[in-house]
Design a protein around this motif. Sequence first.
Motif, PDB file in Angstrom:
ATOM      1  N   GLU A   5       0.841  -1.191   0.000  1.00  0.00           N
ATOM      2  CA  GLU A   5       0.000   0.000   0.000  1.00  0.00           C
ATOM      3  C   GLU A   5       0.876   1.240   0.000  1.00  0.00           C
ATOM      4  O   GLU A   5       1.712   1.436   0.888  1.00  0.00           O
ATOM      5  CB  GLU A   5      -0.925   0.010   1.213  1.00  0.00           C
ATOM      6  CG  GLU A   5      -1.860   1.223   1.230  1.00  0.00           C
ATOM      7  CD  GLU A   5      -2.705   1.277   2.481  1.00  0.00           C
ATOM      8  OE1 GLU A   5      -3.825   0.725   2.450  1.00  0.00           O
ATOM      9  OE2 GLU A   5      -2.242   1.855   3.491  1.00  0.00           O
ATOM     10  N   LEU A   6       0.682   2.088  -1.000  1.00  0.00           N
ATOM     11  CA  LEU A   6       1.385   3.356  -1.120  1.00  0.00           C
ATOM     12  C   LEU A   6       0.355   4.467  -0.978  1.00  0.00           C
ATOM     13  O   LEU A   6      -0.632   4.505  -1.702  1.00  0.00           O
ATOM     14  CB  LEU A   6       2.071   3.463  -2.491  1.00  0.00           C
ATOM     15  CG  LEU A   6       2.593   4.840  -2.890  1.00  0.00           C
ATOM     16  CD1 LEU A   6       3.735   5.282  -1.973  1.00  0.00           C
ATOM     17  CD2 LEU A   6       3.056   4.843  -4.341  1.00  0.00           C
ATOM     18  N   SER A   7       0.612   5.375  -0.005  1.00  0.00           N
ATOM     19  CA  SER A   7      -0.334   6.453   0.262  1.00  0.00           C
ATOM     20  C   SER A   7       0.397   7.790   0.235  1.00  0.00           C
ATOM     21  O   SER A   7       1.467   7.940   0.841  1.00  0.00           O
ATOM     22  CB  SER A   7      -1.005   6.241   1.626  1.00  0.00           C
ATOM     23  OG  SER A   7      -1.863   7.317   1.930  1.00  0.00           O
ATOM     24  N   VAL A   8      -0.181   8.769  -0.490  1.00  0.00           N
ATOM     25  CA  VAL A   8       0.370  10.129  -0.552  1.00  0.00           C
ATOM     26  C   VAL A   8      -0.733  11.092  -0.120  1.00  0.00           C
ATOM     27  O   VAL A   8      -1.782  11.168  -0.767  1.00  0.00           O
ATOM     28  CB  VAL A   8       0.861  10.472  -1.969  1.00  0.00           C
ATOM     29  CG1 VAL A   8       1.362  11.925  -2.000  1.00  0.00           C
ATOM     30  CG2 VAL A   8       1.966   9.519  -2.398  1.00  0.00           C
ATOM     31  N   SER A   9      -0.473  11.809   0.983  1.00  0.00           N
ATOM     32  CA  SER A   9      -1.451  12.753   1.537  1.00  0.00           C
ATOM     33  C   SER A   9      -0.874  14.161   1.514  1.00  0.00           C
ATOM     34  O   SER A   9       0.335  14.362   1.639  1.00  0.00           O
ATOM     35  CB  SER A   9      -1.811  12.373   2.978  1.00  0.00           C
ATOM     36  OG  SER A   9      -2.334  11.058   3.039  1.00  0.00           O
ATOM     37  N   ASP A  10      -1.775  15.122   1.323  1.00  0.00           N
ATOM     38  CA  ASP A  10      -1.343  16.529   1.380  1.00  0.00           C
ATOM     39  C   ASP A  10      -2.377  17.334   2.137  1.00  0.00           C
ATOM     40  O   ASP A  10      -3.480  16.871   2.408  1.00  0.00           O
ATOM     41  CB  ASP A  10      -1.143  17.080  -0.029  1.00  0.00           C
ATOM     42  CG  ASP A  10      -2.419  17.134  -0.839  1.00  0.00           C
ATOM     43  OD1 ASP A  10      -3.321  17.898  -0.450  1.00  0.00           O
ATOM     44  OD2 ASP A  10      -2.527  16.414  -1.875  1.00  0.00           O
ATOM     45  N   THR A  11      -1.979  18.549   2.481  1.00  0.00           N
ATOM     46  CA  THR A  11      -2.882  19.470   3.177  1.00  0.00           C
ATOM     47  C   THR A  11      -3.208  20.643   2.258  1.00  0.00           C
ATOM     48  O   THR A  11      -3.318  21.785   2.710  1.00  0.00           O
ATOM     49  CB  THR A  11      -2.224  19.979   4.472  1.00  0.00           C
ATOM     50  OG1 THR A  11      -0.970  20.615   4.138  1.00  0.00           O
ATOM     51  CG2 THR A  11      -1.950  18.839   5.439  1.00  0.00           C
TER      52      THR A  11
END
Length: 554
Positions: A481-487
């Motif tokens: 699982e690869l997850s990329v989060s931003d604000t």
Amino acid sequence: MTKKIFKSIFVAAMVVMLVSFVLIFGVLYIYVNKVSMNQLRMQADLAAAGVEQSGIAYLDSLDPSGYRITLIEQDGTVLYESSDADADKMENHLEREEVQEALKTGEGEAQRFSRTLLERYLYCARKLGNGNIIRLSLSQYTALRIFLTLLVPLILICIFAIFLSMLLAGRLSRRIVKPLNDVDLDHPLDNEGYDELSPLFKRINQQQTELNEQELELENKQSELDTILGNISEGMILLSADGRIVSINNAAARLLGTSHKDAGGRKIIMINRNIELQDAIDRALSGRKNERVITLKSRQYQVNASPVAGENGLRGAAIVLFDVTDKEQAESMRREFSANVSHELKTPLHAISGYAELMKDGVVREGDVVPFAQKIYKESQRAIQLVEDIISLSHLDEGADDMARVKLDVYKIVKAEAERLCGEAERAGVQLITEGEKTKMTGIPALIQQIIHNLMDNAIKYNHAGGKVTASVRSLGDEVELSVSDTGIGIPEADQQRVFERFYRVDKSHSRAIGGTGLGLSIVKHAVQIHHGRIALQSTPGEGTTITVTMPKK
């Protein structure tokens, strides 16, 4: 059959009776003529002998009794006539056939007919010693006179014969047909009757056996065909020459909003009032093959309508419905993609051409040369990036089968991309964080790198100054699982399903300002699909976005 046999027997009986009557009548008539001629010859011989001995006085003493006696001199003059006619007034008989023959050979015979009296006269002549001719004649009824005389009794006999023939023919025909009417065709070998019918009964029994086998085979094939047609996704309809449904599979019935059982024998216009579908059917029933795309239940279907011809002309039509919604959407996307490529390339090329033209004409101040060159460089890089993305996307569309799959560490690639993008993150005022552990999988390194790079690059570009980007990798059993989060700015809910489309931008002005091509997430989507993975997006406008990619390790 009884009537035919009766008619045949009756006609045969009538023909036999008629032929028998004609033959018997003819034979008797010929026999009577022969007897009469023989008697006439004998009487002529007797009369000649009497005249030779007694002279003409002998003739006066005779009673002719139906015979006519004439004595003729050598020159044809009539010397004596036994009838009431006057001999002196009678015409010369020298040219008569029987007289001429008697003068030459001593004997002469002839026959003459009277059409008015329907009588025939027989003549017999003998030459006497003194050269004179004695002739006897006898009158007879002709066959027609006899027939007319016997007409009434013949009619009565014919009526009786016809009645008797009809009675016997009727009884005989019924007796002949009765064994045939009593034939049990279901059990042909058990029948009793004419021995001549035994080969026929054996043949019928053999044919019934073959027909039963063929019927069973046809039922099995029909069952197989119904099963196949019932399970295929394409709709298939067979129509009769008058447009009524002969056969329809379940897929077509569902499309038309009916059931397989209720559709039989009805016209399609009674079930579904799609004008384009009915027009295609009308053209096929008029002998013209045609194809078109119609809308049924919010989806696109290609209609292939073909006439079905037989030996005696048009037998009906065959209608096939193919679901081409995905194809039409793909074609629409292709056209949109071509238009977008043209538009996206045109913008930087126009800018490059404009700046270059100003510099070429020498209207740019010396101090503006460097800024113009920077703008030309920036636009050219944008065009190059767009072309590279298009090439990558085209490669992914073809499946990337030529790219080797190897064992790789996803977390290691995430760390490498974070280091590569740290400068861009610093310029944007965004904090870049990586989390996770060493996680290996079998994949295509270049595509995995593109997935990570595009997700992290978008998270930086669409963020706020002071924002944060977190890229994490973890192992979930047989998956990574690869997850990329931003604000960052987030994505409105209405646009979340379309951000993976080619050239789609939520905010086009912002995208162009930061140099986006609109192909990054499309490349991510295709690269994930090639690795048989799945992608999920969660976003709240003004709060940020999280994109999660899950791929199998093998």
